[in-house]
Design a protein around this motif. Structure first.
Motif, mmCIF file in Angstrom:
data_model
loop_
_atom_site.group_PDB
_atom_site.id
_atom_site.type_symbol
_atom_site.label_atom_id
_atom_site.label_comp_id
_atom_site.label_asym_id
_atom_site.label_seq_id
_atom_site.Cartn_x
_atom_site.Cartn_y
_atom_site.Cartn_z
ATOM 1 N N GLY A 1 9.327 -2.922 -12.707
ATOM 2 C CA GLY A 1 8.625 -3.879 -11.862
ATOM 3 C C GLY A 1 7.241 -3.399 -11.501
ATOM 4 O O GLY A 1 6.768 -2.368 -11.971
ATOM 5 N N GLU A 2 6.560 -4.143 -10.658
ATOM 6 C CA GLU A 2 5.215 -3.784 -10.238
ATOM 7 C C GLU A 2 5.253 -2.552 -9.343
ATOM 8 O O GLU A 2 6.014 -2.502 -8.373
ATOM 9 C CB GLU A 2 4.572 -4.937 -9.478
ATOM 10 N N LEU A 3 4.410 -1.573 -9.674
ATOM 11 C CA LEU A 3 4.245 -0.408 -8.836
ATOM 12 C C LEU A 3 3.167 -0.688 -7.798
ATOM 13 O O LEU A 3 2.057 -1.114 -8.137
ATOM 14 C CB LEU A 3 3.837 0.816 -9.660
ATOM 15 N N PHE A 4 3.483 -0.465 -6.535
ATOM 16 C CA PHE A 4 2.517 -0.576 -5.459
ATOM 17 C C PHE A 4 2.126 0.849 -5.077
ATOM 18 O O PHE A 4 2.964 1.623 -4.611
ATOM 19 C CB PHE A 4 3.116 -1.312 -4.265
ATOM 20 N N PHE A 5 0.854 1.165 -5.291
ATOM 21 C CA PHE A 5 0.368 2.524 -5.069
ATOM 22 C C PHE A 5 -0.255 2.686 -3.695
ATOM 23 O O PHE A 5 -0.870 1.753 -3.153
ATOM 24 C CB PHE A 5 -0.687 2.896 -6.111
ATOM 25 N N GLY A 6 -0.143 3.898 -3.163
ATOM 26 C CA GLY A 6 -0.940 4.286 -2.022
ATOM 27 C C GLY A 6 -2.323 4.712 -2.492
ATOM 28 O O GLY A 6 -2.622 4.694 -3.688
ATOM 29 N N ILE B 1 6.564 0.913 0.927
ATOM 30 C CA ILE B 1 6.749 -0.413 1.512
ATOM 31 C C ILE B 1 8.208 -0.539 1.960
ATOM 32 O O ILE B 1 9.127 -0.157 1.207
ATOM 33 C CB ILE B 1 6.379 -1.500 0.490
ATOM 34 N N SER B 2 8.407 -1.053 3.154
ATOM 35 C CA SER B 2 9.754 -1.153 3.723
ATOM 36 C C SER B 2 10.687 -1.936 2.798
ATOM 37 O O SER B 2 10.352 -3.017 2.304
ATOM 38 C CB SER B 2 9.673 -1.856 5.080
ATOM 39 N N GLY B 3 11.859 -1.335 2.540
ATOM 40 C CA GLY B 3 12.844 -2.017 1.706
ATOM 41 C C GLY B 3 12.732 -1.745 0.220
ATOM 42 O O GLY B 3 13.613 -2.127 -0.558
ATOM 43 N N HIS B 4 11.655 -1.103 -0.199
ATOM 44 C CA HIS B 4 11.512 -0.789 -1.630
ATOM 45 C C HIS B 4 12.490 0.305 -2.021
ATOM 46 O O HIS B 4 12.590 1.340 -1.375
ATOM 47 C CB HIS B 4 10.073 -0.378 -1.948
ATOM 48 N N VAL B 5 13.190 0.042 -3.113
ATOM 49 C CA VAL B 5 14.268 0.935 -3.547
ATOM 50 C C VAL B 5 13.728 2.167 -4.273
ATOM 51 O O VAL B 5 14.179 3.277 -4.064
ATOM 52 C CB VAL B 5 15.245 0.156 -4.464
ATOM 53 N N GLU C 1 -9.064 4.797 -4.652
ATOM 54 C CA GLU C 1 -7.953 3.878 -4.431
ATOM 55 C C GLU C 1 -6.843 4.146 -5.438
ATOM 56 O O GLU C 1 -7.057 4.794 -6.467
ATOM 57 C CB GLU C 1 -8.421 2.420 -4.594
ATOM 58 N N GLY C 2 -5.647 3.592 -5.152
ATOM 59 C CA GLY C 2 -4.590 3.654 -6.129
ATOM 60 C C GLY C 2 -4.734 2.511 -7.120
ATOM 61 O O GLY C 2 -5.418 1.523 -6.853
ATOM 62 N N PRO C 3 -4.098 2.615 -8.290
ATOM 63 C CA PRO C 3 -4.143 1.517 -9.266
ATOM 64 C C PRO C 3 -3.510 0.249 -8.699
ATOM 65 O O PRO C 3 -2.552 0.306 -7.926
ATOM 66 C CB PRO C 3 -3.325 2.063 -10.447
ATOM 67 N N VAL C 4 -4.055 -0.892 -9.145
ATOM 68 C CA VAL C 4 -3.533 -2.196 -8.726
ATOM 69 C C VAL C 4 -3.157 -2.980 -9.972
ATOM 70 O O VAL C 4 -3.943 -3.050 -10.927
ATOM 71 C CB VAL C 4 -4.575 -2.972 -7.896
ATOM 72 N N GLY D 1 1.386 -1.959 3.239
ATOM 73 C CA GLY D 1 1.244 -1.262 1.971
ATOM 74 C C GLY D 1 1.868 0.119 2.006
ATOM 75 O O GLY D 1 2.498 0.531 2.973
ATOM 76 N N VAL D 2 1.682 0.861 0.891
ATOM 77 C CA VAL D 2 2.136 2.240 0.796
ATOM 78 C C VAL D 2 1.111 3.127 1.501
ATOM 79 O O VAL D 2 -0.090 3.015 1.234
ATOM 80 C CB VAL D 2 2.289 2.661 -0.676
ATOM 81 N N SER D 3 1.599 3.987 2.366
ATOM 82 C CA SER D 3 0.723 4.855 3.136
ATOM 83 C C SER D 3 0.952 6.312 2.751
ATOM 84 O O SER D 3 2.101 6.762 2.690
ATOM 85 C CB SER D 3 0.986 4.656 4.633
ATOM 86 N N GLN D 4 -0.142 7.033 2.482
ATOM 87 C CA GLN D 4 -0.039 8.441 2.127
ATOM 88 C C GLN D 4 -0.874 9.281 3.091
ATOM 89 O O GLN D 4 -1.950 8.865 3.516
ATOM 90 C CB GLN D 4 -0.533 8.682 0.698
ATOM 91 N N SER D 5 -0.346 10.464 3.396
ATOM 92 C CA SER D 5 -1.103 11.376 4.258
ATOM 93 C C SER D 5 -0.805 12.821 3.862
ATOM 94 O O SER D 5 0.299 13.114 3.370
ATOM 95 C CB SER D 5 -0.737 11.146 5.729
ATOM 96 N N PRO D 6 -1.779 13.737 4.031
ATOM 97 C CA PRO D 6 -3.154 13.423 4.412
ATOM 98 C C PRO D 6 -3.919 12.809 3.248
ATOM 99 O O PRO D 6 -3.492 12.924 2.102
ATOM 100 C CB PRO D 6 -3.719 14.805 4.777
ATOM 101 N N ARG D 7 -5.032 12.163 3.506
ATOM 102 C CA ARG D 7 -5.863 11.635 2.419
ATOM 103 C C ARG D 7 -6.564 12.770 1.685
ATOM 104 O O ARG D 7 -6.752 12.696 0.468
ATOM 105 C CB ARG D 7 -6.917 10.674 2.963
#
Lengths: 108, 115
Positions: free
Chosen positions: B102-107, B26-30, A41-44, B3-9
């Motif tokens: 800010g908070e990083l949202f990871f894939g 994520i939609s709208g994230h700068v 998983e990615g970090p949370v 969420g953030v989507s990455q491909s390929p896994r």
């Protein structure tokens, strides 16, 4: 160059024990973040600390930001197997720099 | 998805092949970040986009690495002539506002293995 050093690198404990992990730097940070990462998983994000001397609690997790804003600690009370994971601290101005992490294993 | 989507896994490449890794933030994230995470290590910064502008590419290890975000949304990390030392998990993260404070949202990451 801003660097974040985390210790210990590895920690293996029994369920119910308490533990503290550390994040240290020679640089001052405006804020530090703590993330938890599980395998595959990615970090949370767990928490962001902003003010020197700040203490934040998240259930059994207590985060502290040093007075000089150069270091931080994470204390876990009565660890559970679900706490197992890689704990990362991160800081920076325009980009987050991560420490190498503390890999925690909590055994039943 | 939200969420953030990455491909390929997972991607296995022979040494010398080119690879392309995709990130759907994520939609709208700068802001959008790419990190490289070697086994047992923390994420290492590669590059940062604010909308379509690549503001920092100081972490790209060589000129074999190239990243783009042409319309300020989806990003692609391309690695040319892959080498064994490129084997790692490549993480993408997005942030709602400009900058990385800010908070990083990871894939979930793309695991690259170069044989």
């Amino acid at each position: 160059t801003q660097l974040l050093e985390q210790s210990p690198q590895f920690l293996s404990i029994q369920e119910g024990e308490n533990l503290t992990v550390y994040c240290n730097s020679s640089s001052v940070f405006s804020s530090l973040q703590w993330y938890r990462q599980e395998p595959g998983e990615g970090p949370v994000l767990l928490v962001t600390v902003v003010t020197g001397g700040e203490v934040k609690k998240l259930k059994r997790l207590t985060f502290q930001f040093g007075d000089a804003r150069k270091d931080s600690s994470l204390h876990i009370t009565a660890a559970q197997t679900g706490d197992t994971g890689l704990y990362l601290c991160a800081g920076g101005y325009n980009k987050l720099i991560f420490g190498a992490g503390t890999r925690l294993a909590v055994h039943p | 998805g939200a969420g953030v989507s990455q491909s390929p896994r997972y991607k296995v490449a022979k040494r010398g092949q080119d690879v392309a890794l995709r990130c759907d933030p994520i939609s709208g994230h700068v802001s959008l970040f790419w990190y490289q995470q070697a086994l047992g290590q923390g994420p290492e910064f590669l590059t940062y986009f604010q909308n379509e502008a690549q503001l920092d590419k100081s972490g790209l290890p060589s000129d074999r690495f190239f990243a783009e975000r042409p319309e300020g949304s989806v990003s692609t990390l391309k690695i040319q002539r892959t080498q064994q030392e490129d084997s790692a998990v490549y993480l993408c993260a997005s942030v709602r506002l400009a900058g990385g404070a800010g908070e990083l949202f990871f894939g979930e990451g793309s695991r690259l293995t170069v044989l």
